[in-house]
Design an enzyme around this catalytic site. Structure first.
Site, mmCIF file in Angstrom:
data_model
loop_
_atom_site.group_PDB
_atom_site.id
_atom_site.type_symbol
_atom_site.label_atom_id
_atom_site.label_comp_id
_atom_site.label_asym_id
_atom_site.label_seq_id
_atom_site.Cartn_x
_atom_site.Cartn_y
_atom_site.Cartn_z
ATOM 1 N N HIS A 67 32.631 50.581 52.177
ATOM 2 C CA HIS A 67 33.325 50.162 53.408
ATOM 3 C C HIS A 67 34.436 49.162 53.125
ATOM 4 O O HIS A 67 34.329 48.310 52.246
ATOM 5 C CB HIS A 67 32.356 49.671 54.481
ATOM 6 C CG HIS A 67 31.604 48.412 54.179
ATOM 7 N ND1 HIS A 67 32.112 47.155 54.401
ATOM 8 C CD2 HIS A 67 30.342 48.215 53.701
ATOM 9 C CE1 HIS A 67 31.212 46.240 54.081
ATOM 10 N NE2 HIS A 67 30.130 46.853 53.634
ATOM 11 N N ASP A 181 31.547 42.501 49.185
ATOM 12 C CA ASP A 181 30.935 43.281 50.252
ATOM 13 C C ASP A 181 32.050 43.708 51.208
ATOM 14 O O ASP A 181 32.397 42.971 52.122
ATOM 15 C CB ASP A 181 29.883 42.415 50.959
ATOM 16 C CG ASP A 181 29.086 43.159 51.993
ATOM 17 O OD1 ASP A 181 29.249 44.376 52.115
ATOM 18 O OD2 ASP A 181 28.286 42.503 52.685
ATOM 19 N N GLU A 213 31.814 48.606 59.120
ATOM 20 C CA GLU A 213 30.415 48.656 58.690
ATOM 21 C C GLU A 213 29.673 47.394 59.089
ATOM 22 O O GLU A 213 28.501 47.448 59.498
ATOM 23 C CB GLU A 213 30.349 48.848 57.163
ATOM 24 C CG GLU A 213 28.961 49.132 56.611
ATOM 25 C CD GLU A 213 28.164 47.897 56.206
ATOM 26 O OE1 GLU A 213 26.992 48.055 55.814
ATOM 27 O OE2 GLU A 213 28.700 46.763 56.289
ATOM 28 N N ASP A 236 27.335 50.030 47.952
ATOM 29 C CA ASP A 236 27.502 48.742 48.623
ATOM 30 C C ASP A 236 26.975 47.646 47.699
ATOM 31 O O ASP A 236 26.586 47.917 46.556
ATOM 32 C CB ASP A 236 26.737 48.765 49.954
ATOM 33 C CG ASP A 236 27.345 47.849 51.017
ATOM 34 O OD1 ASP A 236 27.866 46.776 50.662
ATOM 35 O OD2 ASP A 236 27.281 48.202 52.213
ATOM 36 N N HIS A 324 28.324 37.492 51.920
ATOM 37 C CA HIS A 324 28.638 36.937 53.246
ATOM 38 C C HIS A 324 28.983 35.450 53.154
ATOM 39 O O HIS A 324 28.603 34.645 53.998
ATOM 40 C CB HIS A 324 27.496 37.185 54.240
ATOM 41 C CG HIS A 324 27.418 38.601 54.697
ATOM 42 N ND1 HIS A 324 27.090 38.964 55.986
ATOM 43 C CD2 HIS A 324 27.645 39.771 54.042
ATOM 44 C CE1 HIS A 324 27.099 40.285 56.097
ATOM 45 N NE2 HIS A 324 27.443 40.792 54.916
#
Length: 360
Positions: A67, A181, A213, A236, A324
Site C-alpha cells: 500500500h 509501512d 490501507e 506489508d 506508525h
C-alpha cells in the site's frame, strides 16, 4: 537492480509524502520504478496503481499488493493565533508524536511545523504522569495569526506528513526511514516484476500499490475487484520483537531472520493451501522465514480474500521496528528474501496448481 539502484528506489519511495486519500506523490514514484517491468499500467478509480505483467492469456492472475499510504494527519482548523489543529489519519500512539517535525502539504508549497502541547512545567503532578491526549496537541508553524497561516497556504483538509529522511545505519543492512509501512511492500511488488522480466511462467502477475490501507483496507477492495485475482499476496510490515521490553509470547520475530508468514490477523485467517505452498517453497530454496500472528490490525489480504467468490490469500510481512512513528527500522536482507520467495512461488503456479490450492 544493483544495490545502489535498490537503495535509491527505497529512498525515493520512503521520502515521498502520501497519507490516505492523498497518495499521488508516492504513486508517481511507484510508477517510475515499476513501469519498465510492466506490459500495462493503470489505476482504479480510488487511485490504486496496477502494473500488469502479461503471461498466458488464460493463466492465473497473481496479485502482489503493497500500500502507498502512510499514517499521517489532516488539518482541521486554525485558531486566531495561527496554531494548527489536526485529525489523525491512520493509527497513532500519542507518546510518539510530541515535539516531532512535520510538513504540511499546501497548494502553494510545503510548510514546516512541530507538534506541540502545554509544557509539563505548568501541569499538575498528576497530569504529568499521563500521556498527552492527541486532542490536546496542536502544530506550531510560526504563524502569528489565522490570517498569516492562511497566507502560508495552510487550510483545512491539507495533508500533514511526518518529516524524516531515509538513512542507512552504521550497519548498512539496517535501514531507517519513515513510511516503511508500507513503501517496503511497494518495493517488493516492483522487484518481483523486475525479477520475472524474461522469465517463462504461465501466470499474469499484477504488482499493485493500493491506497487508503491505513483507514480500512479500502484500495485493496477496489483494485482486487478490478483485477479479479486467482491468488493474492499482501506484502506489508510486521512487528519485530527484538527490542527491549517485548516478550516472545507477544512476538518473537527478529529483523534479519527472514520474512514473516502471517498465520492469522484481525482481518483474515491465512489460506492453508497457499500458506503450505509458500512454506514448502521457502524450505526447498533455503529461504529463511518466520511465523507471525497479529491479534489486532490487518493487511490488504483482509480485503483481497473476500473479493467476488473468494481469493486464496496470504500476507508476507517484513519484521520492522517502531512502525506508525516518524522513523522505523528494517533489514535489507528481509526485503531480498521476501522478493525471492514470492518469485519462486509464482514460478510454480499454473492453472492446475491454483485450482488445487483453491480447494485445499
Amino acid at each position: 537492480m544493483t544495490n545502489y539502484e535498490q537503495l535509491t528506489m527505497l529512498k525515493e519511495l520512503t521520502d515521498a509524502r502520501s497519507i490516505p486519500g492523498d497518495e499521488k506523490e508516492a504513486r508517481e514514484v511507484m510508477k517510475k520504478w515499476i513501469s519498465p517491468y510492466a506490459d500495462n499500467l493503470y489505476t482504479d478509480h480510488l487511485g490504486s496503481l496496477i502494473a500488469e505483467k502479461s503471461g498466458d492469456a488464460n493463466g492465473p492472475k497473481i496479485m502482489v499488493a503493497g500500500h502507498l499510504d502512510e499514517v499521517g494527519f489532516m488539518v482541521t482548523r486554525i485558531d486566531d493565533k495561527g496554531f494548527v489543529y489536526f485529525q489523525t489519519v491512520g493509527g497513532w500512539w500519542s507518546q510518539v508524536m510530541l515535539a516531532q517535525r512535520i510538513t504540511i502539504l499546501t497548494s502553494i508549497g510545503d510548510v514546516t511545523g512541530v507538534i506541540g502541547s502545554k509544557p509539563p512545567h505548568i501541569l499538575s503532578a498528576e497530569a504529568r504522569k499521563k500521556p498527552v491526549d492527541i486532542k490536546d496537541m496542536f502544530i506550531d508553524i510560526g504563524a502569528s495569526s489565522k490570517e498569516e497561516a492562511r497566507e502560508f497556504g495552510v487550510k483545512p483538509g491539507d495533508s500533514i506528513v511526518p518529516y524524516f529522511e531515509f538513512t542507512p545505519l552504521k550497519n548498512e543492512k539496517l535501514l531507517l526511514a519513515k513510511a516503511w509501512d508500507n513503501r517496503i511492500g511497494c518495493a517488493i511488488a516492483i522487484e518481483v516484476l523486475h525479477r520475472l522480466k524474461g522469465v517463462e511462467h504461465p501466470n499474469r502477475v499484477y504488482g499493485v500499490a493500493t491506497v487508503q490501507e491505513e483507514v480500512g483496507l479500502r484500495g485493496a477492495k477496489t483494485s482486487a475487484h478490478t483485477i479479479e485475482p486467482d491468488i493474492g499476496f499482501a506484502v506489508d510490515v510486521g512487528i519485530a520483537g527484538d527490542t527491549p521490553g517485548i516478550s516472545a509470547k507477544e512476538t518473537d520475530s527478529k529483523i534479519g531472520d527472514g520474512p514473516q508468514i502471517m498465520l492469522y490477523d484481525a482481518s483474515m485467517v491465512s489460506h492453508k493451501g497457499l500458506r503450505e505452498l509458500v512454506v514448502n517453497t521457502a524450505d526447498q530454496h533455503q529461504i529463511p522465514y518466520q511465523y507471525a500472528t497479529m491479534a489486532g490490525g490487518g493487511t490488504d489480504s483482509g480485503s483481497i480474500h473476500l473479493t467476488a467468490n473468494g481469493v486464496p490469500a496470504l500476507s508476507i510481512t517484513i519484521p520492522t521496528r517502531y512502525i506508525h512513528t516518524h522513523a522505523a527500522i528494517l533489514h535489507q536482507d528481509d526485503f531480498e528474501n521476501s522478493v525471492q520467495l514470492i518469485v519462486e512461488v509464482i514460478k510454480q503456479l499454473d492453472t492446475d496448481r491454483v485450482h488445487n490450492l483453491t480447494y485445499n
